[in-house]
Design a protein around this motif. Structure first.
Motif, short mmCIF file in Angstrom:
data_model
loop_
_atom_site.label_atom_id
_atom_site.label_comp_id
_atom_site.label_asym_id
_atom_site.label_seq_id
_atom_site.Cartn_x
_atom_site.Cartn_y
_atom_site.Cartn_z
N GLY A 43 0.82 -1.20 0.00
CA GLY A 43 0.00 0.00 0.00
C GLY A 43 0.85 1.26 0.00
N PRO A 44 0.32 2.39 -0.45
CA PRO A 44 1.07 3.64 -0.45
C PRO A 44 1.44 4.06 0.97
CG PRO A 44 -0.85 3.80 -1.89
CD PRO A 44 -0.99 2.54 -1.12
N GLU A 45 2.63 4.61 1.09
CA GLU A 45 3.15 5.12 2.37
C GLU A 45 3.22 6.64 2.29
OE1 GLU A 45 7.04 3.65 3.22
OE2 GLU A 45 7.45 5.21 4.70
N PHE A 46 2.61 7.31 3.25
CA PHE A 46 2.55 8.76 3.25
C PHE A 46 3.93 9.38 3.39
CE2 PHE A 46 1.14 12.95 3.91
CZ PHE A 46 1.75 13.46 5.04
N LEU A 47 4.20 10.42 2.57
CA LEU A 47 5.45 11.16 2.66
C LEU A 47 5.22 12.60 3.13
CD1 LEU A 47 7.21 10.05 -0.66
CD2 LEU A 47 7.79 9.33 1.67
N PHE A 48 4.46 13.38 2.34
CA PHE A 48 4.30 14.82 2.62
C PHE A 48 2.88 15.30 2.30
CE2 PHE A 48 8.79 15.32 2.92
CZ PHE A 48 9.38 14.71 1.84
N LYS A 100 -12.06 13.33 -0.23
CA LYS A 100 -11.70 12.54 -1.39
C LYS A 100 -10.41 13.06 -2.00
CE LYS A 100 -13.25 11.75 -6.10
NZ LYS A 100 -14.27 12.05 -7.11
N LEU A 101 -9.54 12.14 -2.40
CA LEU A 101 -8.31 12.47 -3.10
C LEU A 101 -8.40 12.04 -4.55
CD1 LEU A 101 -5.54 11.33 -0.55
CD2 LEU A 101 -6.50 13.61 -0.87
N THR A 102 -7.77 12.83 -5.42
CA THR A 102 -7.60 12.45 -6.82
C THR A 102 -6.13 12.15 -7.04
OG1 THR A 102 -9.46 13.83 -7.54
CG2 THR A 102 -7.85 13.16 -9.21
N PHE A 103 -5.83 10.95 -7.50
CA PHE A 103 -4.45 10.49 -7.65
C PHE A 103 -3.96 10.58 -9.09
CE2 PHE A 103 -2.99 8.55 -3.71
CZ PHE A 103 -4.16 8.50 -2.97
N GLY A 104 -2.66 10.82 -9.24
CA GLY A 104 -2.00 10.61 -10.51
C GLY A 104 -1.62 9.14 -10.66
N THR A 105 -1.09 8.79 -11.83
CA THR A 105 -0.76 7.39 -12.07
C THR A 105 0.64 7.02 -11.60
OG1 THR A 105 -0.15 7.99 -14.32
CG2 THR A 105 -2.37 7.11 -13.98
N ALA B 92 -8.13 2.74 3.06
CA ALA B 92 -7.45 3.85 3.73
C ALA B 92 -8.37 4.45 4.78
CB ALA B 92 -7.05 4.92 2.72
N SER B 93 -7.78 5.16 5.73
CA SER B 93 -8.59 5.88 6.72
C SER B 93 -7.96 7.25 6.96
CB SER B 93 -8.69 5.09 8.03
OG SER B 93 -7.47 5.12 8.74
N SER B 94 -8.79 8.18 7.46
CA SER B 94 -8.30 9.51 7.78
C SER B 94 -9.24 10.20 8.76
CB SER B 94 -8.17 10.37 6.52
OG SER B 94 -9.44 10.86 6.13
N THR B 95 -8.74 11.28 9.34
CA THR B 95 -9.60 12.17 10.10
C THR B 95 -10.43 12.99 9.11
OG1 THR B 95 -7.86 13.82 10.13
CG2 THR B 95 -8.00 12.32 12.01
N PRO B 103 -5.88 16.23 6.66
CA PRO B 103 -6.65 14.99 6.58
C PRO B 103 -5.89 13.94 5.79
CG PRO B 103 -7.46 16.50 4.94
CD PRO B 103 -6.37 17.23 5.68
N THR B 104 -4.75 13.56 6.28
CA THR B 104 -3.93 12.59 5.57
C THR B 104 -4.60 11.22 5.57
OG1 THR B 104 -1.95 13.76 6.25
CG2 THR B 104 -1.68 11.48 5.52
N GLN B 105 -4.60 10.57 4.42
CA GLN B 105 -5.12 9.21 4.32
C GLN B 105 -3.97 8.22 4.52
OE1 GLN B 105 -7.67 8.29 1.00
NE2 GLN B 105 -8.71 10.28 1.11
N PHE B 106 -4.19 7.25 5.38
CA PHE B 106 -3.22 6.20 5.63
C PHE B 106 -3.77 4.89 5.07
CE2 PHE B 106 -0.38 8.64 8.16
CZ PHE B 106 -1.17 9.60 8.75
#
Lengths: 113, 116
Positions: A43-48, A100-105, B92-95, B103-106
């Motif tokens: 799964g994706p890992e958050f950076l910034f 909601k997030l919109t992702f790039g590829t 994923a989950s977030s606040t 509201p970072t999604q993990f």
């Protein structure tokens, strides 16, 4: 509709060869721009998270910057362990419920010895 | 430390089967999300939930349903699996937006589903 375009699709670097990944976006009222790292099969890992033009964030060899139209992920003196796919995502102001997030590829980065 | 877990890493099912994918988070987050990820298409939002028993359709809800009976658990259901639902599924989950900052999604580790 929010849109995110990442370039290049793939990038091959030699160890120590610095470079930048690009994320261009169109969004109605940017609330935040996010960078993630994703290793194969995981799964994706958050950076910034970046919120406003001019903002910069750093973590080890990575530095993210933001303008009104794009974000760059600068990689300084990369190592083989930096090899991964880097994903960019935006949250716009007209997303309705939730966030909601919109992702790039993504940009697939490979760093070789 | 932030933790999102998914019930299976790999799953193989047959066309027409009912499939349940489970996701659990231990961060007391209000929002939970289900995405699928396919080569060249990126992550696409299937459904999300901003509270227990609440759900909203994402960009590609057709063929899927969800259930959120408890705050920490969000299930994705494929009522009758089809081959075009073969994909990587990410939870994923977030606040909520505006609460405790960004509201970072993990994300969880993902479930690779193959429908034969």
């Amino acid at each position: 509709e929010d849109q995110v375009t990442q370039s290049p699709e793939a990038l091959r670097l030699q160890e120590g060869e610095s470079s930048s990944l690009n994320c261009s976006y169109t969004v109605s009222g940017l609330r935040g721009l996010f960078w993630y790292r994703q290793d194969p099969g995981k799964g994706p890992e958050f950076l910034f998270t970046l919120y406003s033009a001019g903002e910069e964030k750093e973590k080890e060899r990575l530095k993210a910057t933001l303008t009104k139209k794009e974000s760059f992920l600068h990689i300084t003196a990369p190592k083989p362990e930096d090899s991964a796919t880097y994903l960019c995502a935006v949250q716009g102001g007209l997303t309705g419920g939730g966030n909601k997030l919109t992702f790039g590829t993504g940009t697939q980065l490979k760093v070789e010895l | 430390d932030v933790k999102v877990t998914q019930s299976s890493r790999y799953l193989v099912k047959r066309t027409g089967e009912k499939v349940f994918l489970e996701c659990v988070q231990d961060m007391d987050h209000e929002n939970m999300f289900w995405y699928r990820q396919d080569p060249g298409l990126g992550l696409r939002l299937i459904y999300f939930s901003y509270d227990v028993k609440m759900k909203e359709k994402g960009d590609i809800p057709e063929g899927y349903s969800v259930s959120r009976e408890k705050k920490e658990r969000f299930s994705l259901i494929l009522e009758s699996a089809s081959t075009n639902q073969t994909s990587m599924y990410l939870c994923a989950s977030s606040t909520p937006t505006g609460k405790r900052g960004p509201p970072t999604q993990f994300f969880g580790p993902g479930t690779r589903l193959t429908v034969l």
